[in-house]
Design a protein around this motif. Structure first.
Motif, PDB file in Angstrom:
ATOM      1  N   HIS A   2       0.832  -1.206   0.000  1.00  0.00           N
ATOM      2  CA  HIS A   2       0.000   0.000   0.000  1.00  0.00           C
ATOM      3  C   HIS A   2       0.864   1.253   0.000  1.00  0.00           C
ATOM      4  N   GLU A   3       1.889   1.249   0.830  1.00  0.00           N
ATOM      5  CA  GLU A   3       2.800   2.397   0.838  1.00  0.00           C
ATOM      6  C   GLU A   3       3.525   2.524  -0.494  1.00  0.00           C
ATOM      7  N   ALA A   4       3.914   1.392  -1.083  1.00  0.00           N
ATOM      8  CA  ALA A   4       4.617   1.420  -2.367  1.00  0.00           C
ATOM      9  C   ALA A   4       3.753   2.049  -3.451  1.00  0.00           C
ATOM     10  N   VAL A   5       2.493   1.662  -3.490  1.00  0.00           N
ATOM     11  CA  VAL A   5       1.575   2.219  -4.489  1.00  0.00           C
ATOM     12  C   VAL A   5       1.464   3.732  -4.320  1.00  0.00           C
ATOM     13  N   GLU A   6       1.371   4.196  -3.089  1.00  0.00           N
ATOM     14  CA  GLU A   6       1.286   5.641  -2.840  1.00  0.00           C
ATOM     15  C   GLU A   6       2.568   6.355  -3.250  1.00  0.00           C
ATOM     16  N   THR A   7       3.716   5.725  -2.966  1.00  0.00           N
ATOM     17  CA  THR A   7       5.010   6.326  -3.325  1.00  0.00           C
ATOM     18  C   THR A   7       5.151   6.460  -4.839  1.00  0.00           C
ATOM     19  N   ILE A   8       4.774   5.420  -5.564  1.00  0.00           N
ATOM     20  CA  ILE A   8       4.885   5.439  -7.024  1.00  0.00           C
ATOM     21  C   ILE A   8       3.981   6.516  -7.611  1.00  0.00           C
ATOM     22  N   GLN A   9       2.758   6.607  -7.092  1.00  0.00           N
ATOM     23  CA  GLN A   9       1.848   7.630  -7.603  1.00  0.00           C
ATOM     24  C   GLN A   9       2.384   9.037  -7.340  1.00  0.00           C
ATOM     25  N   ALA A  10       2.897   9.267  -6.149  1.00  0.00           N
ATOM     26  CA  ALA A  10       3.411  10.599  -5.820  1.00  0.00           C
ATOM     27  C   ALA A  10       4.595  10.972  -6.712  1.00  0.00           C
ATOM     28  N   ALA A  11       5.493  10.018  -6.956  1.00  0.00           N
ATOM     29  CA  ALA A  11       6.642  10.295  -7.819  1.00  0.00           C
ATOM     30  C   ALA A  11       6.203  10.545  -9.252  1.00  0.00           C
ATOM     31  N   ALA A  12       5.221   9.766  -9.730  1.00  0.00           N
ATOM     32  CA  ALA A  12       4.704   9.985 -11.083  1.00  0.00           C
ATOM     33  C   ALA A  12       4.037  11.345 -11.189  1.00  0.00           C
ATOM     34  N   ASP A  13       3.273  11.733 -10.157  1.00  0.00           N
ATOM     35  CA  ASP A  13       2.659  13.070 -10.138  1.00  0.00           C
ATOM     36  C   ASP A  13       3.719  14.155 -10.292  1.00  0.00           C
ATOM     37  N   THR A  15       1.707  -4.473 -10.907  1.00  0.00           N
ATOM     38  CA  THR A  15       1.052  -3.680  -9.868  1.00  0.00           C
ATOM     39  C   THR A  15       1.290  -2.189 -10.088  1.00  0.00           C
ATOM     40  N   ILE A  16       2.465  -1.848 -10.613  1.00  0.00           N
ATOM     41  CA  ILE A  16       2.847  -0.437 -10.706  1.00  0.00           C
ATOM     42  C   ILE A  16       1.982   0.351 -11.683  1.00  0.00           C
ATOM     43  N   SER A  17       1.262  -0.325 -12.570  1.00  0.00           N
ATOM     44  CA  SER A  17       0.441   0.408 -13.535  1.00  0.00           C
ATOM     45  C   SER A  17      -0.712   1.146 -12.871  1.00  0.00           C
ATOM     46  N   LEU A  18      -1.222   0.614 -11.750  1.00  0.00           N
ATOM     47  CA  LEU A  18      -2.337   1.292 -11.088  1.00  0.00           C
ATOM     48  C   LEU A  18      -1.959   2.687 -10.601  1.00  0.00           C
TER      49      LEU A  18
END
Length: 320
Positions: free
Chosen positions: A100-111, A128-131
């Motif tokens: 869950h933390e990883a998904v949030e980290t990836i989204q924030a970096a992509a943003d 998983t990273i596509s979400l």
């Protein structure tokens, strides 16, 4: 982005391809150019896999294989690294123990990267990273069209009760409203399923399906035309699981399935999508521990090269 001439790859006639840092296509790092039009970024994360691990090493394997890429792409009659600035943005470091933390980290970096005006060419990592990447795309563009190249549907509900895995990202994306459900398609799917309900559920989410057998029977040009018609001029995200290729062309992956398309067919279909509005893309599930002679990572590097070429051509055309 800067109006100055883009900084391209290291000259391979002066420095051998096997020497120097292994950035994608031997391009400059993001910190060397300050700003970029296309950011090639790795996500070394594979805590969402359901069978063989190892995709966390995929991004760097693709970078190593990309040393062989050259700056002119004759298939698209373009020099992508001269048309727009492309730079290697390094890796997004995500927590391997907390998905869950990883998904949030990836989204924030992509943003953050999208906020600079760059498009993303992401190197996975598992699917998983596509979400989180799609969440970031929708935040910028609204719900986006999706072409999903994969042996598998990746629209299952949960695995062992877990909602975030490499088999669930596109169900979550539909549920969260980040996809334009009038313009979704899987390409290259094949192999056994858990039951016919898998296909029924997938159809209800809005996905069309072009199987690997369809590609074989109808050919790359006809398939590309069908996909262009489905996507239209909507903002398009392309996600490519390297297991869309037959294991003969991509043995280095976590969940191989017999009967896949060839690397030639994949590249030709992508070239046929050059007129679509490609906002970003990913290539995932390269697991080099199972690879032989870099077969898989070479295919992945060429796939990322074609996608990057499409994006730089469109960037240059928009400026002209």
């Amino acid at each position: 982005m800067s109006s100055t001439e883009p900084r391209g790859p290291i000259d391979s006639s002066r420095t051998p391809r096997y020497a120097g840092p292994a950035t994608f296509a031997r391009l400059p790092r993001l910190d060397e150019v300050g700003a970029t039009d296309v950011a090639v970024v790795g996500v070394p994360f594979d805590a969402g896999v359901s069978y063989r691990p190892g995709a966390r090493f995929g991004g760097n394997a693709i970078r190593e294989a990309s040393r062989l890429l050259r700056p002119y792409n004759p298939a698209q009659d373009a020099s992508p690294f001269a048309l727009a600035q492309v730079a290697d943005a390094g890796d997004i470091a995500a927590n391997p123990f907390d998905i869950h933390e990883a998904v949030e980290t990836i989204q924030a970096a992509a943003d953050d990267l999208l906020g600079t005006g760059a498009r993303l060419m992401t190197l996975g990592g598992d699917h998983t990273i596509s979400l989180p990447l799609l969440r970031a795309m929708a935040r910028k563009h609204g719900p986006v069209a999706l072409l999903h190249f994969d042996a598998h549907l990746d629209t299952w509900d949960t695995y062992f009760g877990a909602e975030y895995t490499h088999g669930t990202p596109f169900r979550r994306a539909v549920e969260e409203g980040v996809l334009d459900t009038s313009a979704l398609s899987h390409v290259g799917t094949r192999g056994p399923l858990y039951g016919k309900q898998d296909l029924t559920d997938d159809e209800k989410m809005g996905f069309g399906i072009v199987t690997s057998a369809d590609v074989y029977r109808r050919g790359a040009d006809e398939v590309a035309q069908q996909l262009r018609e489905r996507i239209g001029d909507r903002p398009l995200y392309i996600s490519i699981d390297i297991d869309v290729l037959d294991p003969a062309h991509a043995p280095g992956t976590g969940t191989p399935e017999a009967g896949g398309i060839t690397s030639r067919e994949l590249l030709e279909i992508l070239r046929g999508l050059a007129s679509c509005h490609l906002i970003s893309a990913d290539v995932v599930e390269v697991a080099p521990a199972y690879d032989h002679a870099e077969i898989t990572s070479v295919a992945a590097s060429h796939t990322a090269y074609e996608l990057t070429t499409i994006m730089t051509r469109q960037i240059a055309a928009s400026r002209a």
